[in-house]
Write a protein that holds these residues in place. Sequence first.
Motif, PDB file in Angstrom:
ATOM      1  N   ARG A  30       0.831  -1.209   0.000  1.00  0.00           N
ATOM      2  CA  ARG A  30       0.000   0.000   0.000  1.00  0.00           C
ATOM      3  C   ARG A  30       0.867   1.261   0.000  1.00  0.00           C
ATOM      4  NH1 ARG A  30      -5.663   1.154   0.008  1.00  0.00           N
ATOM      5  NH2 ARG A  30      -5.693   3.354   0.491  1.00  0.00           N
ATOM      6  N   LEU A  31       1.919   1.267   0.805  1.00  0.00           N
ATOM      7  CA  LEU A  31       2.808   2.419   0.866  1.00  0.00           C
ATOM      8  C   LEU A  31       3.576   2.597  -0.445  1.00  0.00           C
ATOM      9  CD1 LEU A  31       4.134   2.103   4.529  1.00  0.00           C
ATOM     10  CD2 LEU A  31       2.465   3.756   3.638  1.00  0.00           C
ATOM     11  N   ARG A  32       3.961   1.488  -1.058  1.00  0.00           N
ATOM     12  CA  ARG A  32       4.647   1.582  -2.359  1.00  0.00           C
ATOM     13  C   ARG A  32       3.723   2.202  -3.407  1.00  0.00           C
ATOM     14  NH1 ARG A  32       7.825  -3.552  -1.352  1.00  0.00           N
ATOM     15  NH2 ARG A  32       9.842  -2.683  -0.815  1.00  0.00           N
ATOM     16  N   LEU A  67      -2.294   2.007   8.591  1.00  0.00           N
ATOM     17  CA  LEU A  67      -2.156   2.977   7.500  1.00  0.00           C
ATOM     18  C   LEU A  67      -2.107   4.393   8.041  1.00  0.00           C
ATOM     19  CD1 LEU A  67      -1.853   3.269   4.481  1.00  0.00           C
ATOM     20  CD2 LEU A  67      -4.345   3.365   4.295  1.00  0.00           C
ATOM     21  N   ARG A  68      -2.933   4.713   9.019  1.00  0.00           N
ATOM     22  CA  ARG A  68      -2.938   6.056   9.614  1.00  0.00           C
ATOM     23  C   ARG A  68      -1.595   6.366  10.248  1.00  0.00           C
ATOM     24  NH1 ARG A  68      -3.600  10.354   8.409  1.00  0.00           N
ATOM     25  NH2 ARG A  68      -5.423   9.539   7.377  1.00  0.00           N
ATOM     26  N   ILE A  69      -1.055   5.425  11.012  1.00  0.00           N
ATOM     27  CA  ILE A  69       0.254   5.634  11.637  1.00  0.00           C
ATOM     28  C   ILE A  69       1.330   5.823  10.573  1.00  0.00           C
ATOM     29  CG2 ILE A  69       2.083   4.514  13.005  1.00  0.00           C
ATOM     30  CD1 ILE A  69      -0.179   3.245  14.697  1.00  0.00           C
ATOM     31  N   ALA A  70       1.314   4.988   9.535  1.00  0.00           N
ATOM     32  CA  ALA A  70       2.324   5.079   8.472  1.00  0.00           C
ATOM     33  C   ALA A  70       2.233   6.422   7.749  1.00  0.00           C
ATOM     34  CB  ALA A  70       2.152   3.928   7.484  1.00  0.00           C
ATOM     35  N   ILE A  71       1.029   6.863   7.430  1.00  0.00           N
ATOM     36  CA  ILE A  71       0.865   8.147   6.741  1.00  0.00           C
ATOM     37  C   ILE A  71       1.325   9.290   7.639  1.00  0.00           C
ATOM     38  CG2 ILE A  71      -0.893   9.756   5.881  1.00  0.00           C
ATOM     39  CD1 ILE A  71      -2.310   7.275   4.692  1.00  0.00           C
TER      40      ILE A  71
END
Length: 162
Positions: A30-32, A67-71
């Motif tokens: 997802r991050l990629r 996802l929230r933490i990563a963003i």
Amino acid sequence: MSLSDASQGRFGRHDFDGLYRHHAAWLTARLRRLGVTAVDDVVQETYVRIAPYQARGEIRHPKSLLLRIAINLVAEEGRRAQRQQRHAASTAPWADAPTQTETVLLKQLILKLPQPERDIFMLSRFGGLTNEQIAERLEVSVKTVERRITRALKQVDSQLRR
């Protein structure tokens, strides 16, 4: 924990490994797709930050939280990089440093100044003294210091414009 619990994203308080195994590949992909650089570092830091939630059993929607933490981490890093760039730009004295030719030219122009203007100009621009400190050191008035610096600057400017 049953397989159906893991497939629905339910993990026990101490099942951090299961959380990682189940969602790390998804988060990385997802991050990629979002164009994040240093994805592996972001994923690792995300799991470090989610650990306290996991330990307290507070994770209801793991994908959303991950996802929230990563963003947030990516945004935080972007802000940090911008601050560092602004700081570097404002504190890099060599960024506007004169070339060797410009230094020689400036030295020649300063040497052409009359002695009183040259002394005050050097103390002000290269000695880092305030006008008050120069006036005290040379036993002249602050107004005299200001007038001589102004004259020196005008002379240097007129020589540069030739």
